[in-house]
Motif scaffolding. Sequence first.
Motif, short mmCIF file in Angstrom:
data_model
loop_
_atom_site.label_atom_id
_atom_site.label_comp_id
_atom_site.label_asym_id
_atom_site.label_seq_id
_atom_site.Cartn_x
_atom_site.Cartn_y
_atom_site.Cartn_z
N THR A 38 25.20 -0.19 6.81
CA THR A 38 26.14 0.86 6.44
C THR A 38 27.58 0.38 6.58
O THR A 38 27.88 -0.56 7.30
CB THR A 38 25.94 2.11 7.32
N PHE A 39 28.46 1.06 5.88
CA PHE A 39 29.89 0.76 5.94
C PHE A 39 30.67 2.03 5.67
O PHE A 39 30.14 3.01 5.14
CB PHE A 39 30.27 -0.33 4.93
N GLN A 40 31.94 2.03 6.04
CA GLN A 40 32.82 3.16 5.80
C GLN A 40 33.66 2.92 4.55
O GLN A 40 34.06 1.78 4.29
CB GLN A 40 33.75 3.39 7.01
N PRO A 41 33.95 3.95 3.77
CA PRO A 41 34.81 3.79 2.59
C PRO A 41 36.17 3.18 2.92
O PRO A 41 36.80 2.56 2.07
CB PRO A 41 34.96 5.22 2.08
N GLU A 42 36.63 3.33 4.18
CA GLU A 42 37.91 2.75 4.59
C GLU A 42 37.89 1.23 4.51
O GLU A 42 38.95 0.59 4.55
CB GLU A 42 38.26 3.19 6.01
N SER A 43 36.69 0.64 4.39
CA SER A 43 36.58 -0.81 4.27
C SER A 43 36.98 -1.30 2.89
O SER A 43 37.01 -2.52 2.66
CB SER A 43 35.14 -1.25 4.56
N LEU A 44 37.29 -0.37 1.97
CA LEU A 44 37.60 -0.71 0.59
C LEU A 44 38.97 -0.16 0.19
O LEU A 44 39.08 0.66 -0.72
CB LEU A 44 36.51 -0.15 -0.34
#
Length: 233
Positions: A65-71
């Motif tokens: 999983t990842f957070q949209p803030e990573s993009l």
Amino acid sequence: MSAKRRFWKSVSVIEQQAEHGLGTVYMPALDGRPIRLPKGSTLAVAQRPLAEAIAAEWGRIEEGTFQPESLPLTRITGTMIERIRPDMSVPRSALLSFGLDDALCYDGGTGGESLQRLMAWLAERQIRPVVTTGLMPVTQAPDYVNALELWLAERNEAELAALGVIVQAGGSVLVGLALLEGGLTLEQAVSIITADERKQEAVWGGDKELTATIHTRQNDLQDAVTFLALSQQ
């Protein structure tokens, strides 16, 4: 925002002719499929370096999983395409409202040398905001309002997208104006918008929340500057 899960194996950039023969567009793609934005638009830009940078940030996402803030570049570009491009008068009006009640108009004396430099730079360009040390709202002079309105009217969609990030980070259109026009370095801009937090740290000592706020604001400004530089190549 809720966490997302990586579902793609490969990342690439697709080159394609724009509609109506309007040049070439570049689309970051996941497993060969262009990225779709929340409102259904395709994430496509006119600058290959920006498309490659967006693709790279998707490529850096690890399994799980990842957070949209990573993009961040994806987020800023998506805002430009779906929220700014359809009617640029809307973000210009919103930014003007921020500028009329700019955070720098309420000088608590924490901005230091960088703030003094910014105010002198603005004055050279006949942009002189009313500044108070009190808490009551200020009313700006017509000349200031007109100058700010004219400057915003000349900004393109990429500049408006970058300004939106800068204003959300520091509450100041004036910092964004100077950062875009070369009146401040990134370090000076960060110094101004984190002055209160750094003063609190100096008085009360280290604090995880204050440190996180400073880092977040610094990263937001860096993301905005990076996006704008890539969009101009």
